[in-house]
Design an enzyme around this catalytic site. Sequence first.
Site, PDB file in Angstrom:
ATOM      1  N   TYR A  83      -6.408 -11.932  -3.937  1.00  0.00           N
ATOM      2  CA  TYR A  83      -5.536 -10.795  -4.285  1.00  0.00           C
ATOM      3  C   TYR A  83      -4.806 -10.333  -3.016  1.00  0.00           C
ATOM      4  CZ  TYR A  83      -9.188 -10.702  -7.894  1.00  0.00           C
ATOM      5  OH  TYR A  83     -10.104 -11.037  -8.853  1.00  0.00           O
ATOM      6  N   ASP A 110      -2.615 -15.001  -4.722  1.00  0.00           N
ATOM      7  CA  ASP A 110      -2.117 -13.887  -5.540  1.00  0.00           C
ATOM      8  C   ASP A 110      -1.241 -14.493  -6.629  1.00  0.00           C
ATOM      9  OD1 ASP A 110      -1.812 -10.579  -4.809  1.00  0.00           O
ATOM     10  OD2 ASP A 110      -0.521 -11.403  -6.380  1.00  0.00           O
ATOM     11  N   GLN A 113       0.852  -1.183   0.000  1.00  0.00           N
ATOM     12  CA  GLN A 113       0.000   0.000   0.000  1.00  0.00           C
ATOM     13  C   GLN A 113       0.894   1.242   0.000  1.00  0.00           C
ATOM     14  OE1 GLN A 113      -3.344  -0.271  -0.067  1.00  0.00           O
ATOM     15  NE2 GLN A 113      -3.665  -2.427   0.422  1.00  0.00           N
ATOM     16  N   CYS A 144     -10.127   0.059  -5.425  1.00  0.00           N
ATOM     17  CA  CYS A 144      -9.485   1.343  -5.736  1.00  0.00           C
ATOM     18  C   CYS A 144     -10.203   1.985  -6.920  1.00  0.00           C
ATOM     19  CB  CYS A 144      -8.001   1.138  -6.048  1.00  0.00           C
ATOM     20  SG  CYS A 144      -7.709  -0.014  -7.398  1.00  0.00           S
TER      21      CYS A 144
HETATM   22  C1  LIG Z   1      -4.639  -3.938  -4.965  1.00  0.00           C
HETATM   23  S1  LIG Z   1      -3.393  -5.151  -4.802  1.00  0.00           S
HETATM   24  C2  LIG Z   1      -3.823  -5.826  -3.250  1.00  0.00           C
HETATM   25  C3  LIG Z   1      -2.706  -6.437  -2.442  1.00  0.00           C
HETATM   26  C4  LIG Z   1      -2.968  -6.760  -0.974  1.00  0.00           C
HETATM   27  N1  LIG Z   1      -4.340  -6.990  -0.629  1.00  0.00           N
HETATM   28  C5  LIG Z   1      -2.338  -5.714  -0.073  1.00  0.00           C
HETATM   29  O1  LIG Z   1      -3.078  -4.988   0.594  1.00  0.00           O
HETATM   30  O2  LIG Z   1      -1.096  -5.609  -0.048  1.00  0.00           O
HETATM   31  C6  LIG Z   1      -3.881  -6.296  -5.970  1.00  0.00           C
HETATM   32  C7  LIG Z   1      -3.108  -7.593  -5.990  1.00  0.00           C
HETATM   33  O3  LIG Z   1      -3.793  -8.449  -6.887  1.00  0.00           O
HETATM   34  C8  LIG Z   1      -2.849  -9.235  -7.590  1.00  0.00           C
HETATM   35  N2  LIG Z   1      -3.591  -9.683  -8.795  1.00  0.00           N
HETATM   36  C9  LIG Z   1      -4.131  -8.925  -9.772  1.00  0.00           C
HETATM   37  N3  LIG Z   1      -4.851  -9.680 -10.618  1.00  0.00           N
HETATM   38  C10 LIG Z   1      -4.780 -10.959 -10.156  1.00  0.00           C
HETATM   39  C11 LIG Z   1      -5.326 -12.205 -10.578  1.00  0.00           C
HETATM   40  N4  LIG Z   1      -6.125 -12.293 -11.657  1.00  0.00           N
HETATM   41  N5  LIG Z   1      -5.040 -13.293  -9.872  1.00  0.00           N
HETATM   42  C12 LIG Z   1      -4.246 -13.222  -8.766  1.00  0.00           C
HETATM   43  N6  LIG Z   1      -3.717 -12.081  -8.311  1.00  0.00           N
HETATM   44  C13 LIG Z   1      -3.972 -10.960  -8.991  1.00  0.00           C
HETATM   45  C14 LIG Z   1      -1.651  -8.355  -7.769  1.00  0.00           C
HETATM   46  O4  LIG Z   1      -0.486  -9.130  -7.880  1.00  0.00           O
HETATM   47  C15 LIG Z   1      -1.672  -7.522  -6.467  1.00  0.00           C
HETATM   48  O5  LIG Z   1      -0.857  -8.120  -5.483  1.00  0.00           O
END
Ligand SMILES: C[S@@+](CC[C@H](N)C(=O)[O-])C[C@H]1O[C@@H](n2cnc3c(N)ncnc32)[C@H](O)[C@@H]1O
Length: 365
Positions: free
Chosen positions: A217, A238, A189, A323
Amino acid sequence: MRVVDLEIEDIAFGGKGVGREQGKAIFVPYTIEGELVSAEIVREKKQFAEAELIEVKQSSPDRVEPQCPYFGRCGGCAYQHISYEHQLAIKWRQVRDALQRIGKLKDVPMRSIIPSPRQYAYRNRITVHAQDGVIGFFRRDSHRLIDIEQCPISRDEVNLALADLRAEPHVRDGHYTLRASVGARVFSQTNDEVANALRDLMVDLVLPNQPLLIDAYCGAGFFTKALLDKFERVIGIDWDKFAIGAARENATEKETYIAGDVDVELANLSRSGGLQSAESDKQRLRSDRSLTLIVDPPAIGLSENVRKAVIDLAPRTLIYVSCNPPTLARDLRELQDKYVIDLVTPLDMFPQTAEIEVLASASYG
Ligand SMILES: C[S@@+](CC[C@H](N)C(=O)[O-])C[C@H]1O[C@@H](n2cnc3c(N)ncnc32)[C@H](O)[C@@H]1O
């Protein structure tokens, strides 16, 4: 092109003011609702037009002096000309409007927006681009670079890293992520204080003594790790294998982290229960619906597959961190036959920009 006089009526997603000429929307950046402005139309389409601000003829009481010399040219910030209180009000209203208009939710249980303790100097990382000796950010609505010496929304340590990069004799063309701390190279974040407030909000929402959490995610497990005490078992998903590696590093027995696509893995979990004694666990989860599911997807929101898997898993509590309010609203609309939205809390993770973070919590009903 033409110059028009407009009254700004609203602020659209993305931060541009909206005025109207014979009913047609004209978007003007760096304006505030209620202002009278003159603006030059620079792009005209059938449904709407884009204009550049020439003069504010009657300014809003919420207009303030921007702190950044690049404001107005740099593509990063959209709101430095707006008082912080009013930025918060705009963001809160945009979340409610998206949930009403796109989400078709009648009564949106909106809570107050959580402000950022730091209105400037909050970003703990930035990505700058280097090309032909220019180091900085992209100009607004363009892929041309603007040379940046200092970014006032970034923390001092980030600006020091930028100064160090700029002092190097030959900086190769490319992208450079500069961080306040030399930590993991995975998603984290951007605003530490607001991220902690988001995590604390989540901890308060979840009841103790729960059997299973699925954190889709999950990144490096920012939420999962904070919630460990409340669950017998947690599963994080993830597709970033470095993030999953970081989450696994100090994992306890009850933590499982899956490096894979949520699209595939969530459906797999809904088929198998994802647990050792798959069928009985699945039946138990189904019968008392005691699953808690967190989704924190990127801006595109949940795919159709993921929405299907959510409905199939039928978690008792669904916590959605977004977001992007329009995609959150679209997804909640799809889920509203099965879920009652309990609360919606916007958070200001990104002051001075038009970005909005939201937590929505829903229960199976
Ligand atoms: C907004 S971040 C959230 C990370 C976590 N919740 C945090 O607060 O640190 C989105 C995450 O989704 C992962 N991501 C995006 N699309 C994805 C998918 N289709 N499958 C798995 N992970 C995914 C990215 O690698 C990233 O770590």
